[in-house]
Scaffold this motif. Structure first.
Motif, PDB file in Angstrom:
ATOM      1  N   THR A 164       8.340   1.989   7.998  1.00 56.20           N
ATOM      2  CA  THR A 164       7.659   2.369   6.763  1.00 56.20           C
ATOM      3  C   THR A 164       8.621   3.104   5.840  1.00 56.20           C
ATOM      4  OG1 THR A 164       5.552   2.582   7.934  1.00 56.20           O
ATOM      5  CG2 THR A 164       5.733   3.714   5.816  1.00 56.20           C
ATOM      6  N   GLU A 190      -5.386   8.349   9.127  1.00 58.52           N
ATOM      7  CA  GLU A 190      -5.357   6.929   9.500  1.00 58.52           C
ATOM      8  C   GLU A 190      -4.775   6.067   8.381  1.00 58.52           C
ATOM      9  OE1 GLU A 190      -9.076   7.739   7.314  1.00 58.52           O
ATOM     10  OE2 GLU A 190      -8.113   8.701   9.041  1.00 58.52           O
ATOM     11  N   ARG A 205       4.147   4.171  10.784  1.00 63.83           N
ATOM     12  CA  ARG A 205       4.744   3.091  11.573  1.00 63.83           C
ATOM     13  C   ARG A 205       6.258   3.041  11.410  1.00 63.83           C
ATOM     14  NH1 ARG A 205       1.964  -1.927   9.026  1.00 63.83           N
ATOM     15  NH2 ARG A 205       2.492  -0.654   7.191  1.00 63.83           N
ATOM     16  N   GLU A 264      -1.550   2.515   7.886  1.00 62.53           N
ATOM     17  CA  GLU A 264      -1.722   1.262   7.156  1.00 62.53           C
ATOM     18  C   GLU A 264      -0.794   1.161   5.954  1.00 62.53           C
ATOM     19  OE1 GLU A 264      -5.780   1.491   6.078  1.00 62.53           O
ATOM     20  OE2 GLU A 264      -6.546   1.332   8.134  1.00 62.53           O
ATOM     21  N   ARG A 287       0.836  -1.213   0.000  1.00 60.87           N
ATOM     22  CA  ARG A 287       0.000   0.000   0.000  1.00 60.87           C
ATOM     23  C   ARG A 287       0.858   1.245   0.000  1.00 60.87           C
ATOM     24  NH1 ARG A 287      -5.594   1.412   2.986  1.00 60.87           N
ATOM     25  NH2 ARG A 287      -6.180   0.078   1.249  1.00 60.87           N
ATOM     26  N   ASP A 330       2.627   0.933   3.577  1.00 59.14           N
ATOM     27  CA  ASP A 330       3.973   0.373   3.496  1.00 59.14           C
ATOM     28  C   ASP A 330       4.952   1.411   2.954  1.00 59.14           C
ATOM     29  OD1 ASP A 330       3.251  -2.461   4.180  1.00 59.14           O
ATOM     30  OD2 ASP A 330       2.008  -2.198   2.381  1.00 59.14           O
TER      31      ASP A 330
END
Length: 338
Positions: A102, A63, A99, A67, A3, A69
């Motif tokens: 990432t 958000e 995250r 999620e 993603r 990558d």
């Protein structure tokens, strides 16, 4: 599926958003399955003004960053990030959702956001040459290189002006899935799979005399003879120039020194042979002009951070595998939220 989240801000340059969707959205596995899922997000979803005469409607909020990558930050009109070197509260809160581990990248002056978040400290980066002086003043801990189209420090990548975002995105596709997939994307998009030189060639310079000759013929000849030793004197002689004049003209036209350019071409040839043939590493080294496997190993490691055998194992063994992404990290710097 890998993603990719594109974080847009007020004053977005629409071309840069389109580049990300076009390049990653055209990458397919051999069975036709898409390799990337690309989403557009904003710190505050809703209508986002652009620098054109139309806004865009963004349905995803911050958000989406949690999620992702890969997170890509395109340019926008100067805000406090570019003028003062700091993140606004909403942008800082959004980036805090990224995250650790990432992959993050910027297009053009999007590098100011990565730098303000502290993600470029101690790393080599680039941005648009017109913003270089301000960038150096605001972020002295970043090693800014305005002679390149993009930089790759593993999990952190940056690109120069708008169109170099194409080069950067193709590079990430190539890094994730190999040259064959990236070349297919470039062919579909009708762009070169790899451009020579850096943005130095686009910086305004005094107009050259009509009597001055291009170095293109020497470059073309070199590409056809990469398997043999090539000297600077030999290249200059093919254009009937002195070494000094040839070197100056070459840098003006490509943004690179002749020897650095030649090394880049040899690395590119070696990567192609490692991906597409079963030649032993020593024969790949000879065909690319490195002479020995030891020399190839050193140059390939300097360029992308892995050995020839590891590179081949990745791209001969998992062509089109959408799960294997980001495996060619030259400098696996890991992210920490700002």
């Amino acid at each position: 599926m890998h993603r990719v989240a594109v974080l847009v801000r007020h004053g977005l340059v629409p071309l840069e958003l389109g580049i990300v969707h076009q390049i990653f959205g055209r990458a397919f596995a051999p069975d036709g399955a898409p390799l990337y899922d690309v989403v557009t997000c904003a710190a505050l979803p809703g209508q986002v003004p652009t620098d054109a005469d139309f806004p865009i409607t963004v349905t995803h909020g911050p958000e989406a960053l949690a999620e992702a990558d890969t997170v890509i930050v395109p340019a926008t009109h100067p805000d406090e990030t570019e003028t003062e070197g700091r993140l606004g509260p909403e942008l800082a809160a959004a980036l805090a959702r990224v995250r650790p581990g990432t992959r993050v990248a910027s297009i053009c002056t999007g590098a100011f956001v990565l730098a303000a978040a502290g993600w470029l400290d101690g790393l080599r980066a680039t941005t648009h040459w017109k913003s270089a002086e301000r960038f150096r003043r605001l972020f002295p801990r970043v090693e800014l290189d305005t002679d390149v189209l993009y930089t790759d420090s593993g999990d952190v990548l940056t690109s120069a002006g708008e169109a170099s975002g194409i080069d950067l995105c193709l590079h990430m596709v190539r890094r994730d899935h190999g040259a064959a997939v990236a070349n297919d994307v470039a062919r579909t998009t009708v762009v070169p799979p790899h451009r020579e030189g850096g943005q130095a060639q686009f910086i305004p310079r005094p107009v050259m005399s009509r009597r001055e000759t291009s170095t293109g013929a020497a470059r073309e000849w070199a590409l056809a003879h990469l398997d043999r030793p090539i000297t600077l004197r030999e290249l200059a002689a093919r254009e009937a120039m002195s070494v000094r004049t040839f070197t100056r003209r070459f840098r003006e036209e490509t943004g690179l020194s002749p020897l650095r350019w030649l090394t880049q071409q040899r690395v590119a040839r070696a990567r192609e042979l490692l991906e597409e043939t079963d030649l032993p590493v020593d024969r790949v080294a000879a065909a690319a002009g490195f002479g020995t496997a030891v020399s190839l190993r050193q140059h390939l490691h300097d360029a992308i951070g892995v050995s020839p055998r590891a590179y081949r194992a990745t791209f001969r063994g998992c062509q089109g595998d959408p799960v294997r992404s980001g495996v060619m990290a030259a400098n696996p710097a890991r992210m920490t939220p700002p």
